[in-house]
Design an enzyme around this catalytic site. Structure first.
Site, mmCIF file in Angstrom:
data_model
loop_
_atom_site.group_PDB
_atom_site.id
_atom_site.type_symbol
_atom_site.label_atom_id
_atom_site.label_comp_id
_atom_site.label_asym_id
_atom_site.label_seq_id
_atom_site.Cartn_x
_atom_site.Cartn_y
_atom_site.Cartn_z
ATOM 1 N N HIS A 373 -43.058 8.915 -17.154
ATOM 2 C CA HIS A 373 -44.209 9.598 -16.558
ATOM 3 C C HIS A 373 -45.490 8.793 -16.538
ATOM 4 O O HIS A 373 -46.544 9.329 -16.211
ATOM 5 C CB HIS A 373 -44.500 10.910 -17.296
ATOM 6 C CG HIS A 373 -43.457 11.952 -17.130
ATOM 7 N ND1 HIS A 373 -43.485 12.874 -16.116
ATOM 8 C CD2 HIS A 373 -42.349 12.211 -17.844
ATOM 9 C CE1 HIS A 373 -42.436 13.673 -16.220
ATOM 10 N NE2 HIS A 373 -41.728 13.292 -17.266
ATOM 11 N N LYS A 565 -58.953 17.878 -14.951
ATOM 12 C CA LYS A 565 -57.793 17.179 -15.489
ATOM 13 C C LYS A 565 -58.198 16.625 -16.839
ATOM 14 O O LYS A 565 -59.372 16.645 -17.201
ATOM 15 C CB LYS A 565 -57.339 16.056 -14.550
ATOM 16 C CG LYS A 565 -58.480 15.148 -14.027
ATOM 17 C CD LYS A 565 -57.957 14.112 -13.025
ATOM 18 C CE LYS A 565 -57.876 14.638 -11.610
ATOM 19 N NZ LYS A 565 -56.552 14.617 -11.047
ATOM 20 N N ARG A 566 -57.216 16.134 -17.631
ATOM 21 C CA ARG A 566 -57.566 15.524 -18.906
ATOM 22 C C ARG A 566 -58.621 14.439 -18.684
ATOM 23 O O ARG A 566 -58.615 13.754 -17.656
ATOM 24 C CB ARG A 566 -56.311 14.928 -19.563
ATOM 25 C CG ARG A 566 -55.355 15.964 -20.110
ATOM 26 C CD ARG A 566 -55.972 16.812 -21.204
ATOM 27 N NE ARG A 566 -56.153 16.076 -22.431
ATOM 28 C CZ ARG A 566 -55.325 16.154 -23.479
ATOM 29 N NH1 ARG A 566 -54.275 16.964 -23.450
ATOM 30 N NH2 ARG A 566 -55.542 15.453 -24.560
ATOM 31 N N LYS A 571 -58.657 8.000 -15.130
ATOM 32 C CA LYS A 571 -58.840 9.053 -14.122
ATOM 33 C C LYS A 571 -60.245 9.008 -13.517
ATOM 34 O O LYS A 571 -60.540 9.675 -12.542
ATOM 35 C CB LYS A 571 -58.563 10.427 -14.740
ATOM 36 C CG LYS A 571 -57.102 10.639 -15.139
ATOM 37 C CD LYS A 571 -56.910 12.007 -15.769
ATOM 38 C CE LYS A 571 -55.517 12.213 -16.368
ATOM 39 N NZ LYS A 571 -54.512 12.548 -15.330
ATOM 40 N N THR A 676 -50.177 16.192 -10.278
ATOM 41 C CA THR A 676 -49.532 17.374 -9.685
ATOM 42 C C THR A 676 -50.587 18.367 -9.217
ATOM 43 O O THR A 676 -50.335 19.163 -8.316
ATOM 44 C CB THR A 676 -48.583 18.053 -10.700
ATOM 45 O OG1 THR A 676 -49.219 18.090 -11.968
ATOM 46 C CG2 THR A 676 -47.279 17.297 -10.802
ATOM 47 N N LYS A 680 -51.295 21.063 -5.867
ATOM 48 C CA LYS A 680 -51.732 22.465 -5.948
ATOM 49 C C LYS A 680 -52.977 22.683 -5.088
ATOM 50 O O LYS A 680 -53.080 23.680 -4.366
ATOM 51 C CB LYS A 680 -52.052 22.847 -7.399
ATOM 52 C CG LYS A 680 -50.844 22.770 -8.320
ATOM 53 C CD LYS A 680 -51.230 22.858 -9.798
ATOM 54 C CE LYS A 680 -50.061 22.400 -10.657
ATOM 55 N NZ LYS A 680 -50.417 22.202 -12.062
HETATM 56 C C1 GL9 Z 1 -48.194 12.438 -16.663
HETATM 57 C C2 GL9 Z 1 -48.824 11.582 -15.585
HETATM 58 O O1 GL9 Z 1 -49.988 10.992 -16.060
HETATM 59 C C3 GL9 Z 1 -49.108 12.365 -14.297
HETATM 60 O O2 GL9 Z 1 -49.548 11.479 -13.307
HETATM 61 C C4 GL9 Z 1 -47.839 13.059 -13.831
HETATM 62 O O3 GL9 Z 1 -48.094 13.841 -12.706
HETATM 63 C C5 GL9 Z 1 -47.302 13.940 -14.960
HETATM 64 C C6 GL9 Z 1 -45.993 14.596 -14.592
HETATM 65 O O4 GL9 Z 1 -45.066 13.666 -14.183
HETATM 66 O O5 GL9 Z 1 -47.074 13.170 -16.146
HETATM 67 N N1 GL9 Z 1 -47.750 11.625 -17.778
HETATM 68 C C7 GL9 Z 1 -48.352 11.991 -18.926
HETATM 69 O O6 GL9 Z 1 -48.156 11.518 -20.046
HETATM 70 N N2 GL9 Z 1 -49.217 12.992 -18.676
HETATM 71 C C8 GL9 Z 1 -49.162 13.321 -17.358
HETATM 72 O O7 GL9 Z 1 -49.823 14.196 -16.841
HETATM 73 N N3 GL9 Z 1 -50.068 13.490 -19.605
HETATM 74 C C9 GL9 Z 1 -50.178 14.768 -19.975
HETATM 75 O O8 GL9 Z 1 -49.358 15.605 -19.655
HETATM 76 C C10 GL9 Z 1 -51.352 15.080 -20.810
#
Ligand code: GL9
Length: 836
Positions: A373, A565-566, A571, A676, A680
């Protein structure tokens, strides 16, 4: 069947009266019964919260019927099954989702109304289940919804944390973390299964002995805890299938350690055992940096050990043995977090089921697949060998064996290449030897996938380059998706109704491609004005939320511009806030005449910083400081408002997403795996300003380049730009806004120094580089917004082009291209009541 058995079966059948009735009166009876007998309040006197609880229990009864019958059906049909292993599920609220999926929403609304309760009000009393950090956890929950809806014989497995994601409050502009003890008032959505319990072991030592001429290893653990199952029914949308999310909770072991009670210190022994519960007590809030915390490794092993024991038990109970296990089971690893499960399955097969290495390895590599991810190297989990050795001595041994064989394979393929071995080994050599979990996952999985096209390509060129060379066929892409139920149909009823009316059907809710039918209405003036009305309704709801949470009055005539978002450097919330400062500085220097031409904006930012991520916390403070200044400057008035929404979570997103008009997805190209929320927002007719990163690339492709505001460096340009950074001339406007911060315009100049240094120094995330392009894109946004018809057309085209981003599509691709599982749809019971 004996006479007695037949009698008993007839009796049970009559008693069950087939299914619960779903009419207004039966629903009311059921709610009132739960008030009186489940929560033990008086049916003559219960408040909104109790009404919520009773309604939830009443809904749960219906879920249980469907759950039981679905599981029975899976058992009878015996298809290949898939298990989704994830340390995180960001569930959010369940009540409305369940009622909608069961098609009982209208009925419950009416039943409650007659009793004097409003479903829209009582649903707000449910606490979010926040068993995840962000996108990765929410993706897992969207996937469960889609697996149920697509009728897959699937289950999710995870941990039942007692403390979910921390609750964020903002005090004087600073983030404070508060514990989320979400189970205090009970959780009607779970079913405790005290009889489904497995022992999970830790520490101790390994001994070996001969048995039938073979060496058998025995792990003598020094600590044992019990994992107790909690089942959470996950209903599909308009299907009779309800699948299961099984979460494990740690309890003191019932059997282990009994002799220690004879040692004399009875109370100390009890207290010692009590510690067991801490294993599943808290979700780690550190967004992708795990600093070798022993408790986290314990959680991971606890989770996968209980899960695998449960899966093996279920399989053998039905099939008598483990024969064909690997043809009938698929296990998906959601990131590296459950990767220790590879060693655990090997251990169980070899040491408990007495399979040899070869058969065990063959089965293991056939069942596991792995999703990556992120490309951020700090997220690649590594555990000190010393720690793993102590906590899981048998697993460490197995990992060494896997690695030894892997290195043989490597030599066979590439000859003696020490540098390559050094890079690829599962064990990283050095002062402190480490186990690289991603390498273990790559070696043992039959498939590895990224989560958007660009990301799946990047991992082949960067972090997994060597593995791609070795196993090119293992690599796949599965572009993320989101459930269109929660994220459009249920959270935005006015838009849903307009779409239904326009398309003449609601079939798009489970076949999102059908939204394409909106394209032919994009230029229709009357349709456009209804579209605008729908957006205004959602904006009004969001404005009320902002007033409630931030105390700021915002005008719904302004453009609602959102970044939620976080908080993370990559970001680039900093790029957003620098842009806001620039806008502020321009407005305050304008003549009244110039001001008349400005598009008013409400800039909305939200998100949590990991508690140990200092710089991210400073960014929150900077946003708050700017908002203080801007919102109180009479020279600006309604032309610009800035708000930081505290405690961004799933339920807030359900209000924010529909109410947004512009959302920012502005990570440095090549850093955001997918994203994601971008999907949305687009799905709710919100335009995107974004970089060519993650799923933005595919969104642009689907909805058309001219319906999205794209800017900034491209992923392949980033490495070069980073090295050239020092020689680049900095844009004057950039230099000016940075100077405003460092000169104390917003107070706290010293506190903000690390932020200023980051963008003026190495500027790893290229904020300075992309700033001019960002401002140009924002100008284009303003210009476009002034032409309501063009803006609305773009908004309609966004929704119309979103079909690809349903998690139903993603899940169908996983099912056919990775898992090899097929739908197993339970037939609707013949005289089942409405909604069944
Ligand atoms: C994350 C990626 O940073 C995102 O870009 C991705 O959409 C999602 C789902 O695949 O996964 N990987 C990751 O560690 N996070 C993501 O959101 N972090 C959190 O969930 C906090």
């Amino acid at each position: 069947m004996s006479e007695d058995e037949r009698h008993r079966s007839d009796l049970l059948y009559t008693l069950m009266d087939t299914y619960i009735k779903n009419d207004v009166l039966s629903v009311q009876e059921s709610i009132v019964n739960h008030v009186e007998y489940t929560i033990a309040r008086s049916r003559y006197h219960f408040d909104d919260f109790e009404a919520y609880q009773a309604t939830a229990y009443s809904t749960r009864d219906r879920l249980i019927e469907s759950w039981n019958d679905t599981q029975q059906y899976f058992h009878d049909q015996d298809p290949k099954r898939v298990y989704y292993l994830s340390m995180e599920f960001l569930v959010g609220r369940s009540l409305l989702n369940a009622l909608y999926n069961l098609n009982l929403k209208g009925l419950y609304r009416e039943a409650l109304e007659q009793l004097g309760y409003n479903l829209e009000i009582i649903k707000e009393r449910e606490r979010d289940a926040a068993l995840g950090n962000g996108g990765l956890g929410r993706l897992a929950s969207c996937f469960l919804d889609s697996m149920a809806t697509e009728n897959l014989p699937a289950w999710g497995y995870g941990l039942r944390y007692q403390y979910g994601m921390f609750r964020q409050t903002i005090q004087d502009g600073f983030q404070r973390e508060n514990p989320d003890y979400w189970l205090t008032l009970g959780n009607p959505w779970e079913i405790e299964r005290p009889n489904v319990t497995y022992p999970v072991s830790f520490y101790g030592h390994v001994s070996a002995r001969e048995e039938d001429g073979r060496q058998i290893f025995v792990w003598n653990p020094a600590e044992q805890v019990d994992a107790v199952a909690y089942d959470n029914p996950i209903p599909g949308y308009r299907t009779a299938n309800t699948i299961n999310l099984r979460l494990w909770s740690a309890k003191p072991s019932r059997e282990f350690d009994l002799e220690s009670f004879n040692s004399g210190d009875y109370v100390a022994s009890i207290l010692e055992k009590q510690n067991a519960e801490s294993i599943s007590s808290v979700l780690y809030p550190d967004d992708r940096t795990y600093k070798g915390k022993e408790l986290r490794l314990k959680q991971q092993h606890f989770f996968v050990s209980a899960t695998l024991q449960d899966i093996l038990r279920r399989y053998t109970a039905q099939h008598g043995s483990l024969e064909n296990f690997s043809d009938k089971v698929a296990l998906q690893l959601n990131d590296t977090h459950p990767t220790i499960g590879i060693a655990e399955l090997m251990r169980l097969l070899m040491d408990v089921y007495k399979w040899g290495w070869t058969a065990s390895w063959e089965a293991t590599t056939k069942v596991f697949s792995f999703t990556n991810h992120t490309v951020l190297p700090e997220a690649l989990e590594q555990w000190p060998v010393e720690l793993l050795q102590e906590l899981l001595p048998r697993h460490m041994q197995i990992i060494y064996d896997i690695n030894w064989r892997f290195l043989q394979e490597l030599r066979a393929k590439f000859g003696n290449d020490q540098a390559r071995e050094y890079r690829m080994s599962i064990i990283q050599e050095g002062d402190e030897k480490m186990v690289r979990m991603a390498h273990l996952a790559l070696v043992a999985s039959h498939t590895v996938n990224g989560v958007a096209e660009i990301h799946s390509e990047l991992i082949k060129q960067t972090i997994f380059e060597d593995f791609y060379e070795m196993y090119p066929k293992k690599f796949q892409n599965k572009t993320n998706g989101v459930t269109p139920r929660r994220w459009l149909a249920f959270c935005n009823p006015p838009l849903r109704n307009l779409i239904n009316e326009t398309l003449g059907t609601d079939a798009w809710i489970s076949r999102l491609d059908l939204l394409e039918g909106l394209k032919s209405h994009a230029d229709d003036g009357e349709f456009q004005s209804r579209w605008v009305e729908v957006k205004q309704l959602a904006k009004a709801k969001l404005a009320a939320k902002i007033k409630e949470l931030c105390g700021v009055e915002v005008s719904t005539d302004a453009l609602f511009d959102v970044q939620v978002k976080r908080i993370h450097e990559y970001k680039r919330q900093v790029l957003n806030i620098l842009g806001i400062i620039h806008r502020y500085d321009q407005i305050r220097n304008m003549s009244e005449e110039e001001k008349a031409d400005v598009v008013p904006r409400v800039c909305i930012i939200g998100g949590k910083a990991a508690p140990g991520y200092e710089l991210a916390k400073r960014i929150i403070k900077l946003i708050s400081a700017v908002s203080q200044r801007v919102n109180n400057d009479p020279a600006v008035g309604d032309l610009l408002k800035v708000v930081f929404i505290p405690d961004y979570n799933v339920s807030l997103a359900e209000v924010i997403v529909p109410g947004s008009e512009l959302s920012q997805h502005i990570s440095t190209a090549g850093t955001e795996a997918s994203g994601t929320s971008n999907m949305k927002f687009a799905m709710n007719g919100c335009l995107i300003i974004g970089t060519m990163d993650g799923a933005n690339v595919e969104i642009a492709e689907e909805i058309g380049d001219d319906n999205i505001f794209i800017f900034g460096a491209l992923a392949h340009e980033v490495p070069k730009l980073r090295t050239e950074r020092a020689d680049l001339k900095v844009d004057d406007r950039f230099a000016h806004v940075v100077r405003l911060i460092s000169s104390g315009e917003f107070g706290y100049a010293d506190f903000f120094t690390p932020i200023v240094d980051a963008v003026q120094g190495s500027d790893y995330y290229l904020v300075a580089n992309d700033f001019p392009a960002y401002l140009r894109a924002q100008d284009a946004v303003d210009r476009t917004y002034k032409n309501s018809s063009i803006w609305t057309r773009m908004s309609i085209m966004s929704v119309a082009g979103c079909g690809k981003f349903s998690s139903d599509r993603t899940i169908r691709q996983y099912a056919t291209e990775i898992w090899g599982v097929e739908p197993c749809e339970r037939p609707r019971p013949p005289n089942a009541p409405e909604g069944y």
